[in-house]
Scaffold this motif. Structure first.
Motif, PDB file in Angstrom:
ATOM      1  N   PRO B 163       0.832  -1.202   0.000  1.00  0.00           N
ATOM      2  CA  PRO B 163       0.000   0.000   0.000  1.00  0.00           C
ATOM      3  C   PRO B 163       0.868   1.253   0.000  1.00  0.00           C
ATOM      4  CG  PRO B 163       0.038  -1.004   2.164  1.00  0.00           C
ATOM      5  CD  PRO B 163       0.755  -1.948   1.253  1.00  0.00           C
ATOM      6  N   LYS B 164       0.412   2.299  -0.700  1.00  0.00           N
ATOM      7  CA  LYS B 164       1.148   3.570  -0.716  1.00  0.00           C
ATOM      8  C   LYS B 164       0.414   4.627   0.101  1.00  0.00           C
ATOM      9  CE  LYS B 164       3.882   2.126  -4.228  1.00  0.00           C
ATOM     10  NZ  LYS B 164       3.583   0.694  -3.857  1.00  0.00           N
ATOM     11  N   SER B 165      -0.853   4.358   0.356  1.00  0.00           N
ATOM     12  CA  SER B 165      -1.678   5.377   1.019  1.00  0.00           C
ATOM     13  C   SER B 165      -2.713   4.691   1.904  1.00  0.00           C
ATOM     14  CB  SER B 165      -2.398   6.199  -0.045  1.00  0.00           C
ATOM     15  OG  SER B 165      -3.264   5.340  -0.775  1.00  0.00           O
ATOM     16  N   PHE B 166      -3.390   5.492   2.709  1.00  0.00           N
ATOM     17  CA  PHE B 166      -4.484   4.945   3.515  1.00  0.00           C
ATOM     18  C   PHE B 166      -5.587   4.414   2.608  1.00  0.00           C
ATOM     19  CE2 PHE B 166      -2.647   7.807   6.811  1.00  0.00           C
ATOM     20  CZ  PHE B 166      -2.379   6.826   7.736  1.00  0.00           C
ATOM     21  N   ALA B 167      -5.814   5.130   1.497  1.00  0.00           N
ATOM     22  CA  ALA B 167      -6.877   4.710   0.578  1.00  0.00           C
ATOM     23  C   ALA B 167      -6.609   3.301   0.041  1.00  0.00           C
ATOM     24  CB  ALA B 167      -6.995   5.708  -0.570  1.00  0.00           C
ATOM     25  N   ASP B 168      -5.327   3.003  -0.218  1.00  0.00           N
ATOM     26  CA  ASP B 168      -4.978   1.669  -0.733  1.00  0.00           C
ATOM     27  C   ASP B 168      -5.427   0.547   0.204  1.00  0.00           C
ATOM     28  OD1 ASP B 168      -3.851   2.780  -2.917  1.00  0.00           O
ATOM     29  OD2 ASP B 168      -1.756   2.408  -2.355  1.00  0.00           O
ATOM     30  N   LEU B 169      -5.496   0.857   1.513  1.00  0.00           N
ATOM     31  CA  LEU B 169      -5.817  -0.199   2.486  1.00  0.00           C
ATOM     32  C   LEU B 169      -7.258  -0.678   2.375  1.00  0.00           C
ATOM     33  CD1 LEU B 169      -3.973   1.194   5.626  1.00  0.00           C
ATOM     34  CD2 LEU B 169      -3.217  -0.610   4.082  1.00  0.00           C
ATOM     35  N   GLY B 201     -12.033  11.937   6.622  1.00  0.00           N
ATOM     36  CA  GLY B 201     -13.454  11.793   6.903  1.00  0.00           C
ATOM     37  C   GLY B 201     -13.756  10.458   7.573  1.00  0.00           C
ATOM     38  N   TRP B 202     -14.903  10.384   8.267  1.00  0.00           N
ATOM     39  CA  TRP B 202     -15.259   9.153   8.977  1.00  0.00           C
ATOM     40  C   TRP B 202     -15.642   8.032   8.015  1.00  0.00           C
ATOM     41  CZ3 TRP B 202     -13.913   7.575  13.459  1.00  0.00           C
ATOM     42  CH2 TRP B 202     -13.621   8.496  14.463  1.00  0.00           C
ATOM     43  N   GLU B 203     -16.020   8.390   6.775  1.00  0.00           N
ATOM     44  CA  GLU B 203     -16.362   7.351   5.798  1.00  0.00           C
ATOM     45  C   GLU B 203     -15.176   6.398   5.636  1.00  0.00           C
ATOM     46  OE1 GLU B 203     -17.207  10.953   5.808  1.00  0.00           O
ATOM     47  OE2 GLU B 203     -16.187  10.897   3.871  1.00  0.00           O
ATOM     48  N   TYR B 204     -13.982   6.979   5.746  1.00  0.00           N
ATOM     49  CA  TYR B 204     -12.807   6.138   5.587  1.00  0.00           C
ATOM     50  C   TYR B 204     -12.814   5.007   6.611  1.00  0.00           C
ATOM     51  CZ  TYR B 204      -8.119   4.365   5.420  1.00  0.00           C
ATOM     52  OH  TYR B 204      -7.056   3.509   5.330  1.00  0.00           O
ATOM     53  N   PHE B 205     -13.075   5.355   7.866  1.00  0.00           N
ATOM     54  CA  PHE B 205     -13.055   4.337   8.918  1.00  0.00           C
ATOM     55  C   PHE B 205     -14.217   3.360   8.767  1.00  0.00           C
ATOM     56  CE2 PHE B 205     -10.407   7.604  10.885  1.00  0.00           C
ATOM     57  CZ  PHE B 205      -9.333   6.835  11.264  1.00  0.00           C
ATOM     58  N   GLU B 206     -15.333   3.887   8.280  1.00  0.00           N
ATOM     59  CA  GLU B 206     -16.480   3.004   8.080  1.00  0.00           C
ATOM     60  C   GLU B 206     -16.109   1.896   7.082  1.00  0.00           C
ATOM     61  OE1 GLU B 206     -20.006   5.071   6.909  1.00  0.00           O
ATOM     62  OE2 GLU B 206     -21.241   3.261   7.108  1.00  0.00           O
ATOM     63  N   LYS B 207     -15.421   2.303   6.018  1.00  0.00           N
ATOM     64  CA  LYS B 207     -15.012   1.303   5.027  1.00  0.00           C
ATOM     65  C   LYS B 207     -13.915   0.389   5.582  1.00  0.00           C
ATOM     66  CE  LYS B 207     -16.044   4.404   1.209  1.00  0.00           C
ATOM     67  NZ  LYS B 207     -15.340   5.572   0.630  1.00  0.00           N
ATOM     68  N   LEU B 208     -12.996   0.980   6.309  1.00  0.00           N
ATOM     69  CA  LEU B 208     -11.895   0.196   6.878  1.00  0.00           C
ATOM     70  C   LEU B 208     -12.433  -0.868   7.840  1.00  0.00           C
ATOM     71  CD1 LEU B 208      -8.767   0.081   6.839  1.00  0.00           C
ATOM     72  CD2 LEU B 208      -8.805   1.472   8.909  1.00  0.00           C
ATOM     73  N   GLY B 209     -13.501  -0.507   8.553  1.00  0.00           N
ATOM     74  CA  GLY B 209     -14.097  -1.426   9.521  1.00  0.00           C
ATOM     75  C   GLY B 209     -14.605  -2.711   8.884  1.00  0.00           C
ATOM     76  N   LYS B 210     -14.838  -2.679   7.573  1.00  0.00           N
ATOM     77  CA  LYS B 210     -15.344  -3.887   6.890  1.00  0.00           C
ATOM     78  C   LYS B 210     -14.210  -4.767   6.387  1.00  0.00           C
ATOM     79  CE  LYS B 210     -19.693  -1.745   5.738  1.00  0.00           C
ATOM     80  NZ  LYS B 210     -19.792  -0.358   5.292  1.00  0.00           N
ATOM     81  N   GLN B 211     -12.965  -4.384   6.704  1.00  0.00           N
ATOM     82  CA  GLN B 211     -11.812  -5.122   6.187  1.00  0.00           C
ATOM     83  C   GLN B 211     -11.342  -6.232   7.120  1.00  0.00           C
ATOM     84  OE1 GLN B 211     -11.415  -4.864   3.072  1.00  0.00           O
ATOM     85  NE2 GLN B 211      -9.585  -3.670   2.679  1.00  0.00           N
TER      86      GLN B 211
END
Lengths: 573, 348
Positions: B163-169, B201-211
């Motif tokens: 990964p290069k970024s948080f988004a990549d995760l 934004g919190w959307e990021y964590f919401e998506k991360l939580g499904k990982q």
């Protein structure tokens, strides 16, 4: 004979000095302070706002908050799972060990004691090492054996089922010990009678033996359920990584900044009610049946020959022991001696640096060992002494109101350690007592926490001895205390020593209340292990864990060799 | 115009009067032979710290070597545990600790507000610490800084797949491969979560939580889970632990995320009622000395505000890393929100 003679010599004097009244009073006061004070503060807190005015909001939050409800549901499910699993595994094991010609019975008993001595949080950490999905030894082995890629795994300890399993591994000895002791105590006369009357082997087992040990089974499962329900360490280690809370970890999280003590107090009330319900349930199941076994021990227990089933039984027992003791211990030993957890076993990865760190670099070790030992000894002695007297007063109903003492001594079982920690903190860490930061507050905590275990053990032991023996002594003129000391006490030796060990082990493995009550100068080994786990130092944990286990085994061994009479801790089998 | 400036002056005056730090910060002090003697008479110093335990113990050992006769008692726990403990102790009048250090800058704002600190400014802090990295009233200063970084196992993830970024995760291929610390437990993660929620934004964590993220507590733990081989990538965790594991030969690679890497400031202070006041002063001054800071940096992988510090070769210098800066004052009011949101998305 000499006992009877000496009792007969001084009948009148001793009768005047029957101490049960004052003893009853002082115990009542002591237990009330130990139990009621923290409960009182819990109640006060659960019904107040931060500002101190009356409110029901905390309970409303309990019911409306989804996360809170979920943690309750999961905790209850977990506890019942543990109770069922423990009972399922322990009962056949106890029967095999106590009542059959199973080979290696002594060895099996010793290993069950070992799994009992193992702190559940240490077991949970060991199971992380064994069955974490990616780094777990079993999973590595599985992938290696079948040539699978790294995304495959066999076991995942970070699951609900994994948690139940890891807790049951270290709570089943409660059921085992109680059932095995009950089986030891059930006299062969009754079973012989059944056989003589034509009862087949299975009929005797079902109609005579089983009902006689049913109370022990239920009592053991109940202890296992309650242990699981109020356990903090194992869920903190296994449930949090899995992404769920049980009640205890949820309550613990309420102490993080900004703390919500009121909600934490409120969350403990349903646990309290649930426990009372369970205890009532146990009473109801047992009904009014009497299980008294006349005159202590009579005859030797009936032994069943296993014949061709022998090896099946042996493999059953051994596989249980592998899962609960042998594999976890091996994992700890391996972790203590290698650089990293997933390093292969070879001379290259061998290291003593974790030992060096724990003994020479880590400044908390020595103090923590000392504190743990002192508190273990004091608590074990204190609880055994108090529980002995209380269970005597209660089972013999010698004083009006004695059953209340029994309720008081059992009540702490309903309080999760972590909540009791808060209650004690609120009660004793104030300008009046100033006990926070001393070993006293920990001693009070441990006395309270361990009282139910001690009391239950000893009162069930008392119930097994018919009062007729004492009554005989009393008729011959002995005071109540003298009868207790010279007649009942010798019959209880094994139970007393067992209780002492039980409590000692319970103390040194306690974590949930301890974690809120320790300070820099009152560190305990369990707490530093937990601290180290939070920072992921598995090597150091393994070293400390092994150390803790060695101390525990030494104490149990010494206690079992104490030259009190001819009986020893778990001598048969 | 005139009226307005008077109003401003009056307001400023009122604020200065109302704030607890109305007094001048104390005069900077240096380590003197008298201080050392007085400290030796006290014989020990108690250090509540959230730094990794091996680093903290090493620092204690070098201090003990330098000032024989003064024993350092290291009490290490996660920042929030240290905070909880000192809160319990000070609110009940138990004064065990001399010097305290956590990685949650909010704590020190609260300690100061509660009046639990003794103002003290070592000379080196007064002379060479950036003004924003020390309390204007002299109650605390930035003892260390570190980053919360993404990192991965080189032997489990190919560099081109890394990964290069948080988004990549958020890529599904990381499902079940990630590990991360908990904001309720770790000050570092709390600070980082706050900065990330502002930036992503919190959307990021919401998506991360499904990982299917493995949730650990302390920010020292994700790197150790990588070392253990339990997970392949950490979402957050201490940079300094990664450095130390790299030096042990464990194949871990640090990623400075394209969106920016959260910076975490760890303050230190002397408590209000230190049982060993002189030893506390000596130890506190030592913490900011070049020797201690260099040790923290070299052995502990920490970042430092000491101007003479030599950056260790092979490490990306702080100035070359895009940072997400912490905002302690802004974080204080949002802790509740962060915790409840976090529980919603991650389950704990």
């Amino acid at each position: 004979m000499s006992n009877v003679a000496s009792i007969a010599q001084a009948p009148r004097q001793t009768r005047r000095f029957d101490l049960s009244g004052p003893v009853f009073l002082s115990l009542g006061v002591l237990l009330s302070v130990l139990v009621i004070l923290p409960l009182f503060w819990l109640l006060v807190y659960s019904f107040t706002t931060k500002a101190g005015s009356f409110t029901l909001d905390n309970f409303v939050t309990l019911v409306t908050d989804r996360a809170m409800r979920r943690s309750f549901g999961l905790a209850i499910g977990m506890a019942l799972g543990v109770g069922a699993l423990a009972c399922l595994v322990a009962t056949p094991m106890a029967w095999l060990v106590a009542r059959t010609d199973l080979p290696l019975r002594r060895f099996v008993r010793a290993l069950v004691t070992a799994s009992f001595v193992t702190p559940p949080f240490l077991g949970a950490i060991a199971w992380e090492i064994l069955a974490a999905p990616n780094s777990g030894i079993f999973n590595n082995l599985y992938r290696w054996l079948f040539g699978l890629d790294s995304s495959q795994y066999l076991l995942d300890i970070y699951t609900f089922a994994g948690l139940i399993f890891a807790i049951a591994c270290y709570t089943f000895p409660f059921v085992f010990t109680l059932v095995a002791n009950a089986l030891d105590r059930v006299p062969s006369d009754l079973e012989d009678a059944s056989s003589i009357l034509g009862g087949k082997w299975l009929t005797t087992l079902r109609r005579v033996t089983f009902p006689l040990v049913l109370p022990a089974m239920l009592a053991g499962s109940l202890v296992a359920i309650l242990q699981a329900l109020t356990m903090f360490g194992s869920p903190a280690i296994l449930a949090l990584p899995a992404g769920f809370h049980v009640v205890t970890t949820k309550i613990w999280s309420l102490f993080q900044y900004p703390p919500k003590l009121e909600l934490a107090a409120a969350a403990s009330i349903p646990l309290l009610l649930l426990t009372i319900l369970l205890l009532r349930g146990q009473k109801w199941i047992l009904g009014r049946k009497g299980y008294t076994v006349l005159g202590g021990k009579s005859g030797s227990p009936m032994i069943t020959r296993l014949g061709r089933w022998k090896w099946l039984a042996v493999s059953f027992v051994l596989s249980i022991l592998c899962l609960t003791v042998i594999f976890p211990y091996a994992a700890l030993l391996k972790t203590a001696l290698t650089h990293t957890v997933d390093a292969p076993l070879s001379w290259d990865s061998f290291t003593l640096r974790h030992f060096h760190f724990v003994f020479f670099e880590f400044s908390a070790t020595r103090l923590a060992m000392f504190n743990t030992l002192i508190l273990g000894l004091l608590t074990a002695t204190g609880v055994t002494a108090i529980a002995l007297v209380v269970s005597y007063l209660v089972t013999r109903r010698s004083v009006l109101g004695a059953p209340a003492l029994g309720v008081l001594a059992t009540a702490p079982i309903a309080i999760p350690g972590i909540v009791l920690g808060v209650g004690l903190f609120l009660s004793y860490a104030n300008p009046t007592f100033r006990l926070y930061g001393t070993l006293w507050i920990l001693l009070i905590a441990f006395l309270t926490i361990e009282m139910p275990a001690g009391y239950q053990q000893l009162s069930s032991a008392f119930k097994g001895i018919h009062p007729e023996l004492e009554e005989a002594g009393r008729i011959l003129g002995a005071s109540r205390l003298k009868a207790l000391w010279q007649i009942t006490a010798p019959l209880l030796r094994t139970s007393v020593i067992a209780t002492w060990c039980f409590v000692f082990i319970g103390t040194i493995r306690e974590l949930s209340a301890t974690i809120l009550l320790t300070t820099a100068n009152t560190k305990l080994v369990s707490v530093i292990i937990y601290d180290l786990n939070e920072s992921g130092d598995l090597g150091a944990i393994s070293v400390l864990g092994i150390l803790l286990l060695l101390v525990s085994f030494t104490v149990v061994f010494l206690a079992s060799r104490m030259p009190i009479g001819s009986t020893r801790f778990q001598p048969r089998g | 115009m005139w009226a307005k400036s008077v109003a401003v002056a009056a307001l400023a005056g009122a604020m200065a009067w109302a704030s607890p730090g109305q007094a001048e910060p104390p005069a900077p002090y240096d380590i003197t032979p008298e201080l050392i003697d007085a400290a030796k008479k006290e014989g020990s110093v108690v250090f509540y710290t959230a730094t990794d335990v091996t680093v903290a113990e090493k620092l204690a050992a070098t201090f003990e070597q330098k000032y024989p006769g003064i024993k350092v008692q290291v009490e290490r726990a996660g920042s929030e545990r240290v905070f909880q403990r000192i809160g319990q102790e000070y609110s009940t009048g138990v004064y065990n600790a001399d010097v305290i250090e956590t990685s949650d800058a909010v704590h020190f704002l609260l300690f100061k507000k509660e009046g639990w600190l003794t103002p003290a400014v070592p000379k080196v802090v007064a002379e060479s610490w950036p003004a924003e990295e020390r309390d204007p009233d002299g109650f605390f200063a930035a003892y260390r800084a570190h980053l919360s970084v993404i990192a991965y196992r080189k032997d489990q993830v190919k560099p081109e797949d890394a990964p290069k970024s948080f988004a990549d995760l958020l890529d599904p291929k990381w499902k079940g491969k990630l590990v991360k610390g908990h904001p309720g437990y770790s000050g570092t993660i709390m600070t980082a979560t706050h900065a990330m929620s502002k930036a992503l934004g919190w959307e990021y964590f919401e998506k991360l939580g499904k990982q299917d993220v493995m949730q650990v507590q302390s920010s020292t733990e994700p790197p150790k889970k990588l070392a253990q081989g339990e997970r392949s990538v950490e979402v957050d965790g201490n940079e300094y632990n990664c450095f130390r594991l790299q030096e042990e030969g464990i194949p871990i690679e640090i990623v400075y995320a394209a969106e920016g890497t959260p910076l975490v400031i760890g303050n230190a202070a002397i408590l209000k009622n230190p049982p060993h006041p002189n030893a506390a002063k000596l130890f506190y001054a030592y913490l900011f000395s070049l020797e201690a800071q260099q040790l923290n940096h070299d052995f502990g992988g920490l970042r430092s505000f000491h101007p003479e510090l030599k950056e260790k070769a092979g490490r990306t210098p702080l100035k070359d890393i895009k940072l997400m800066l912490p905002d302690a004052a802004g974080l204080e009011s949002e802790i509740e929100t962060i915790k409840s949101r976090y529980e919603e998305y991650f389950g704990t």
